[in-house]
Write a protein that holds these residues in place. Structure first.
Motif, mmCIF file in Angstrom:
data_model
loop_
_atom_site.group_PDB
_atom_site.id
_atom_site.type_symbol
_atom_site.label_atom_id
_atom_site.label_comp_id
_atom_site.label_asym_id
_atom_site.label_seq_id
_atom_site.Cartn_x
_atom_site.Cartn_y
_atom_site.Cartn_z
ATOM 1 N N LEU A 161 0.520 -0.808 0.447
ATOM 2 C CA LEU A 161 0.281 0.497 0.290
ATOM 3 C C LEU A 161 0.937 1.526 -0.355
ATOM 4 C CD1 LEU A 161 -2.814 -0.700 2.730
ATOM 5 C CD2 LEU A 161 -2.974 -0.947 -0.089
ATOM 6 N N GLY A 162 2.429 1.234 0.535
ATOM 7 C CA GLY A 162 2.993 2.313 0.484
ATOM 8 C C GLY A 162 3.462 2.727 -0.719
ATOM 9 N N THR A 163 3.380 1.957 -1.497
ATOM 10 C CA THR A 163 4.092 2.245 -3.280
ATOM 11 C C THR A 163 2.685 3.333 -3.346
ATOM 12 O OG1 THR A 163 2.848 0.381 -3.669
ATOM 13 C CG2 THR A 163 5.616 0.441 -3.510
ATOM 14 N N LEU A 164 1.340 2.568 -3.103
ATOM 15 C CA LEU A 164 0.233 2.949 -4.186
ATOM 16 C C LEU A 164 -0.287 5.062 -3.512
ATOM 17 C CD1 LEU A 164 -2.579 0.213 -4.467
ATOM 18 C CD2 LEU A 164 -0.526 1.233 -6.009
ATOM 19 N N VAL A 165 0.716 4.917 -2.442
ATOM 20 C CA VAL A 165 0.560 6.353 -1.286
ATOM 21 C C VAL A 165 1.734 7.252 -1.094
ATOM 22 C CG1 VAL A 165 -1.866 5.372 -0.645
ATOM 23 C CG2 VAL A 165 -0.160 5.352 0.898
ATOM 24 N N ARG A 166 2.455 6.679 -1.705
ATOM 25 C CA ARG A 166 3.544 7.303 -1.607
ATOM 26 C C ARG A 166 3.399 8.671 -1.683
ATOM 27 N NH1 ARG A 166 8.561 3.572 -4.436
ATOM 28 N NH2 ARG A 166 7.840 2.857 -2.627
ATOM 29 N N GLY A 167 3.155 9.085 -3.211
ATOM 30 C CA GLY A 167 3.050 10.475 -2.966
ATOM 31 C C GLY A 167 2.142 11.503 -2.292
ATOM 32 N N VAL A 168 1.546 10.825 -2.002
ATOM 33 C CA VAL A 168 0.240 11.220 -1.036
ATOM 34 C C VAL A 168 1.197 11.934 0.364
ATOM 35 C CG1 VAL A 168 -1.596 11.153 -0.018
ATOM 36 C CG2 VAL A 168 -2.138 10.358 -2.199
ATOM 37 N N ILE A 169 1.426 11.313 0.679
ATOM 38 C CA ILE A 169 2.134 11.000 2.166
ATOM 39 C C ILE A 169 3.354 11.781 1.800
ATOM 40 C CG2 ILE A 169 0.566 10.394 3.545
ATOM 41 C CD1 ILE A 169 2.233 7.659 3.638
ATOM 42 N N PRO A 170 3.767 12.591 1.313
ATOM 43 C CA PRO A 170 5.901 12.071 0.975
ATOM 44 C C PRO A 170 6.630 12.597 2.555
ATOM 45 C CG PRO A 170 4.780 14.469 0.783
ATOM 46 C CD PRO A 170 3.775 13.242 1.202
ATOM 47 N N GLY A 171 7.595 11.483 2.612
ATOM 48 C CA GLY A 171 8.573 11.320 4.018
ATOM 49 C C GLY A 171 7.940 10.534 4.965
ATOM 50 N N VAL A 172 6.737 9.921 5.155
ATOM 51 C CA VAL A 172 6.317 8.886 5.699
ATOM 52 C C VAL A 172 6.017 7.595 5.308
ATOM 53 C CG1 VAL A 172 4.730 9.176 7.309
ATOM 54 C CG2 VAL A 172 5.455 11.351 7.212
ATOM 55 N N ASP A 173 6.777 6.938 6.142
ATOM 56 C CA ASP A 173 6.586 5.308 5.328
ATOM 57 C C ASP A 173 5.594 4.516 5.599
ATOM 58 O OD1 ASP A 173 6.520 2.372 5.023
ATOM 59 O OD2 ASP A 173 8.578 2.547 5.577
ATOM 60 N N TYR A 174 3.807 4.054 4.906
ATOM 61 C CA TYR A 174 2.704 3.826 5.086
ATOM 62 C C TYR A 174 2.903 2.521 6.370
ATOM 63 C CZ TYR A 174 -1.806 3.179 4.586
ATOM 64 O OH TYR A 174 -3.118 3.111 5.009
ATOM 65 N N ARG A 175 3.370 2.003 6.422
ATOM 66 C CA ARG A 175 3.697 0.875 7.180
ATOM 67 C C ARG A 175 4.068 1.846 8.687
ATOM 68 N NH1 ARG A 175 9.150 -2.490 5.713
ATOM 69 N NH2 ARG A 175 9.621 -0.574 5.590
ATOM 70 N N THR A 176 4.618 2.958 9.020
ATOM 71 C CA THR A 176 4.716 4.047 10.424
ATOM 72 C C THR A 176 3.442 3.825 10.771
ATOM 73 O OG1 THR A 176 6.843 5.000 9.465
ATOM 74 C CG2 THR A 176 5.435 5.580 11.589
ATOM 75 N N PHE A 177 2.262 4.289 9.494
ATOM 76 C CA PHE A 177 1.076 4.754 10.295
ATOM 77 C C PHE A 177 0.296 3.217 10.429
ATOM 78 C CE2 PHE A 177 -3.468 3.990 8.439
ATOM 79 C CZ PHE A 177 -4.018 5.644 9.068
ATOM 80 N N MET A 178 0.575 1.948 9.393
ATOM 81 C CA MET A 178 0.082 1.054 10.070
ATOM 82 C C MET A 178 0.107 0.265 11.107
ATOM 83 S SD MET A 178 -0.654 -0.251 6.385
ATOM 84 C CE MET A 178 -1.308 -2.471 7.437
#
Length: 284
Positions: free
Chosen positions: A58-75
């Motif tokens: 999922l992080g590869t899909l939203v990388r441009g929306v949340i720059p500088g943050v790993d989506y795994r950090t959110f999860m």
């Protein structure tokens, strides 16, 4: 010649006996957890897969929306919650095993209040689930979460509170269950929708109105959000990214403070514990 009558004296119930019963049940839960390594490993597989496989995808899909943050950090806070919740429910489900093998009847005939058995069960489940969550907590550095003492202590406290509440819920379900198949079926039906609607795997910002309502009436939302607030409070992220990933829980546009969310979880846990004690007292 008359046969002698042997008198059997049963010690009266007392507060000291109830405290001892709580300690015994708690100790039994800890021994069961330590000796069951298969359970320890199996409870970790699902959250680890969600965190490192699904989170990376999922992080590869939203990388441009949340720059500088790993989506795994959110999860990450959501996966801590998933580990704690599933472990707590399985701990509560051991009541059904005890009923099937006759050990529950032995506990019920002991000269202690049945409420003490329930409290010991809930405390044992909370400690076991928190200990299981510590393993996920140790992976914080792999997803960009700092190992700060204040954050670790905060997450441990929030994990224990969530685990106690979920264990009380599980004990309430297990009080009337006669076999493990029924318990697991009801558990999956109850926990999985609550888990998906808690915001553990998707942000709570900009949701459709119907989905926003479902997340706000879901008790698990108020267990997951404080963990996320604690994690993001120790991260340096742009304000616009924080507004997307960590908006908090809002009621009619007002954001609930973390202390109020934790208070709601505690109130729900106390209520579930009270109902579980009532149900357990009626168990034959």
């Amino acid at each position: 010649m008359t046969a002698e009558v042997v008198r059997v004296s049963v010690p009266p119930m007392s507060g000291s006996h109830d405290v001892r019963a709580i300690k015994v049940v708690l100790h039994r839960e800890l021994l069961r957890f330590v000796n069951d390594r298969t359970r320890m490993v199996s409870m970790l597989i699902q959250p680890v897969l969600w965190l490192f496989v699904m989170g990376t995808g999922l992080g590869t899909l939203v990388r441009g929306v949340i720059p500088g943050v790993d989506y795994r950090t959110f999860m990450y806070p959501g996966m801590i919650s998933m580990t704690v919740i599933m472990t707590a429910m399985f701990s509560a489900g051991s009541i059904v095993w005890d009923r099937e093998f006759g050990f529950l009847r032995e506990m019920l005939v002991a000269p202690v209040g049945r409420g003490s058995i329930v409290v010991g069960k809930c405390l044992g489940g909370a400690v076991v689930a928190t200990a299981q969550g510590v393993i996920i907590l140790a992976m914080a550095g792999l997803v960009g979460v700092p190992y700060e003492p204040g954050l670790i202590v905060t997450l441990l406290g929030e994990m224990f509170l969530a685990a106690f509440t979920i264990t009380a819920f599980g004990v309430l379900l297990a009080a009337r269950m006669r076999n493990m198949q029924s318990f697991f079926g009801v558990m999956q039906m109850a926990i999985m929708p609550m888990m998906f609607l808690s915001g553990a795997m998707f942000p709570l910002a900009n949701l459709p109105s119907w989905l926003h309502v479902l997340t706000t009436v879901n008790p698990l939302t108020y267990a997951v959000d404080p963990m996320r607030q604690a994690v993001f409070g120790h991260l340096d992220v742009p304000d616009q990214v924080g507004a997307i990933l960590n908006p908090g829980v809002t009621w009619f546009g007002w954001q609930l403070p973390v202390i109020m969310e934790l208070g709601l979880v505690a109130v729900v846990g106390a209520g579930l514990l009270g109902v579980a004690v009532t149900q357990f007292s009626r168990t034959e």
